[in-house]
Design an enzyme around this catalytic site. Structure first.
Site, PDB file in Angstrom:
ATOM      1  N   TYR A   1      -9.568 -11.563  -6.543  1.00 57.24           N
ATOM      2  CA  TYR A   1      -8.600 -11.578  -7.639  1.00 57.24           C
ATOM      3  C   TYR A   1      -8.824 -12.745  -8.599  1.00 57.24           C
ATOM      4  CZ  TYR A   1      -6.292  -7.971  -4.964  1.00 57.24           C
ATOM      5  OH  TYR A   1      -6.027  -6.802  -4.294  1.00 57.24           O
TER       6      TYR A   1
ATOM      7  N   HIS B   1      -2.683   1.978  -6.054  1.00 56.61           N
ATOM      8  CA  HIS B   1      -3.265   0.725  -5.587  1.00 56.61           C
ATOM      9  C   HIS B   1      -3.449  -0.275  -6.732  1.00 56.61           C
ATOM     10  CE1 HIS B   1      -4.516  -0.736  -1.685  1.00 56.61           C
ATOM     11  NE2 HIS B   1      -5.521  -1.409  -2.242  1.00 56.61           N
TER      12      HIS B   1
ATOM     13  N   LYS C   1      -1.823  -1.789   7.938  1.00 60.60           N
ATOM     14  CA  LYS C   1      -3.262  -1.620   8.142  1.00 60.60           C
ATOM     15  C   LYS C   1      -3.765  -2.664   9.128  1.00 60.60           C
ATOM     16  CE  LYS C   1      -7.588  -1.157   5.583  1.00 60.60           C
ATOM     17  NZ  LYS C   1      -8.246  -1.209   4.254  1.00 60.60           N
TER      18      LYS C   1
ATOM     19  N   HIS D   1      -4.355  -9.629   4.229  1.00 66.99           N
ATOM     20  CA  HIS D   1      -5.812  -9.654   4.343  1.00 66.99           C
ATOM     21  C   HIS D   1      -6.251 -10.500   5.539  1.00 66.99           C
ATOM     22  CE1 HIS D   1      -6.374  -8.767  -0.240  1.00 66.99           C
ATOM     23  NE2 HIS D   1      -6.162  -7.679   0.466  1.00 66.99           N
TER      24      HIS D   1
ATOM     25  N   ARG E   1      -0.683  -2.747  -6.617  1.00 72.76           N
ATOM     26  CA  ARG E   1      -0.907  -3.800  -5.613  1.00 72.76           C
ATOM     27  C   ARG E   1      -1.882  -4.856  -6.160  1.00 72.76           C
ATOM     28  NH1 ARG E   1      -1.220  -5.017   0.099  1.00 72.76           N
ATOM     29  NH2 ARG E   1      -3.366  -5.447   0.781  1.00 72.76           N
TER      30      ARG E   1
ATOM     31  N   ARG F   1       0.866  -1.176   0.000  1.00 72.42           N
ATOM     32  CA  ARG F   1       0.000   0.000   0.000  1.00 72.42           C
ATOM     33  C   ARG F   1       0.904   1.227   0.000  1.00 72.42           C
ATOM     34  NH1 ARG F   1      -2.088  -3.473   4.078  1.00 72.42           N
ATOM     35  NH2 ARG F   1      -4.166  -4.332   3.576  1.00 72.42           N
TER      36      ARG F   1
END
Length: 347
Positions: A329, A294, A229, A320, A297, A204
């Site tokens: 994805y 982003h 995050k 995640h 990423r 990120r």
């Protein structure tokens, strides 16, 4: 000189948009305002929605743009609770502004008397009526739920507050050829290294800018991402090519505190400047897609999936919490889709 100003919702925040014909003197004057920015979407300069700025631009009576005294007091209590739980300043700002918008709407009503029905009315009469986004509505609901569950003991039924139906948006992805062209667009080694590191590790923007030289472990070929995050640490593999690029960059720039610093030593590179680095690379590469940082990423994750990397490993690499987040994805990977033969070919 003619100008006008109004409160707008931009990037899910309340801002004051100032409209005027292009004038160098006015542009220089508005640039003096703290956090003044130009928006191509709004076709206007916009500044923070503060009491001082509202008075300066004569925007609606203050009684209609701030909560009641009780509301202000409760917002401060909410901020204190968020800080005590170590929420990030970004989350604190987002949640408190969302709650403020809600309490402005009900400034004439005692906070303790607010019910679930009031939340529904607010959604219909303010959010939907003003065509505000579902993501903004979701932020409001999150803030309201957290506020009433932690700060106040009221009759509101937290579990019955409905979130808007989530829009299923597929992540935007660049092809490997486009990524290669993009990363080679800059001759400046610093710019090239920053963009390459984002893609090669699936970072990120904030994770890249928070990196320090000590976070690069050349012996184990990994990069340590601290306090990412969700306040989680994780590691990402470091390719030999990017390690060689980092060594060349380090020799030339000799960063001190942060791996990528601005003009001032010891100060992290500015996020908006990094966005401009990408914008310049897109122009040089002749890529017209509205790519953001982003996207790199997203492209990293998709290209890993297409090369046969297990989804569980990709989940770990991206940091995640849920596998469902990573599974998106699979919907943009073309590896399996390209193998499907269209019935049109048999006609």
């Amino acid at each position: 000189m003619n100008w006008s100003a109004k409160i707008v919702h931009h990037d899910n925040k309340e801002r004051i948009a100032v409209y005027f014909e292009k004038n160098i003197q006015l542009i220089e004057r508005i640039k003096q305002f703290e956090d003044a920015r130009w928006s191509q979407t709004l076709k206007a300069w916009h500044i923070p929605n503060t009491e001082e700025n509202r008075i300066r631009f004569k925007i609606i009576p203050l009684s209609h743009s701030i909560p009641s005294a009780e509301g202000i007091e409760n917002i401060e209590k909410f901020k204190q609770w968020l800080r005590s739980k170590r929420y990030s300043e970004n989350t604190l700002g987002t949640y408190s502004e969302a709650l403020k918008s809600f309490l402005v709407f009900y400034r004439e009503k005692p906070v303790a008397q607010i019910t679930n029905e009031d939340v529904i009315i607010y959604n219909n009469e303010y959010i939907i009526k003003n065509n505000l986004s579902a993501s903004y509505q979701n932020q409001i609901v999150n803030a309201i739920k957290l506020f009433f569950a932690t700060v106040l003991e009221t009759k509101i039924e937290i579990d019955k507050l409905h979130r808007p139906k989530r829009i299923k948006v597929l992540p935007n992805v660049l092809s490997k050829e486009e990524v290669k062209t993009l990363l080679n667009a800059h001759s400046n080694i610093k710019h090239k290294t920053m963009l390459s590191l984002i893609y090669s590790c699936g970072l990120r923007c904030g994770e890249l800018l928070a990196l320090q030289p000590v976070h690069i472990d050349s012996k184990r070929n990994i990069v340590l991402l601290k306090n990412s995050k969700g306040k989680k640490d994780r590691i990402a593999p470091l390719s030999p090519k990017i390690l060689e690029m980092l060594r060349d960059y380090y020799t030339l720039y000799k960063p001190t505190v942060f791996l990528f610093e601005g003009r001032q030593k010891g100060v992290a590179y500015d996020a908006r400047s990094l966005q401009n680095v990408l914008k310049s690379a897109l122009q040089k590469a002749g890529i017209t897609k509205p790519a953001t940082l982003h996207w790199l990423r997203h492209s990293y994750a998709t290209h890993l999936l297409e090369s046969g990397t297990d989804l569980r490993y990709i989940q770990e690499l991206l940091g995640h919490n849920s596998s469902k987040t990573t599974e998106i994805y699979t919907h943009v990977s073309t590896k399996s889709i390209q193998q499907i033969k269209s019935p049109f070919d048999d006609l």
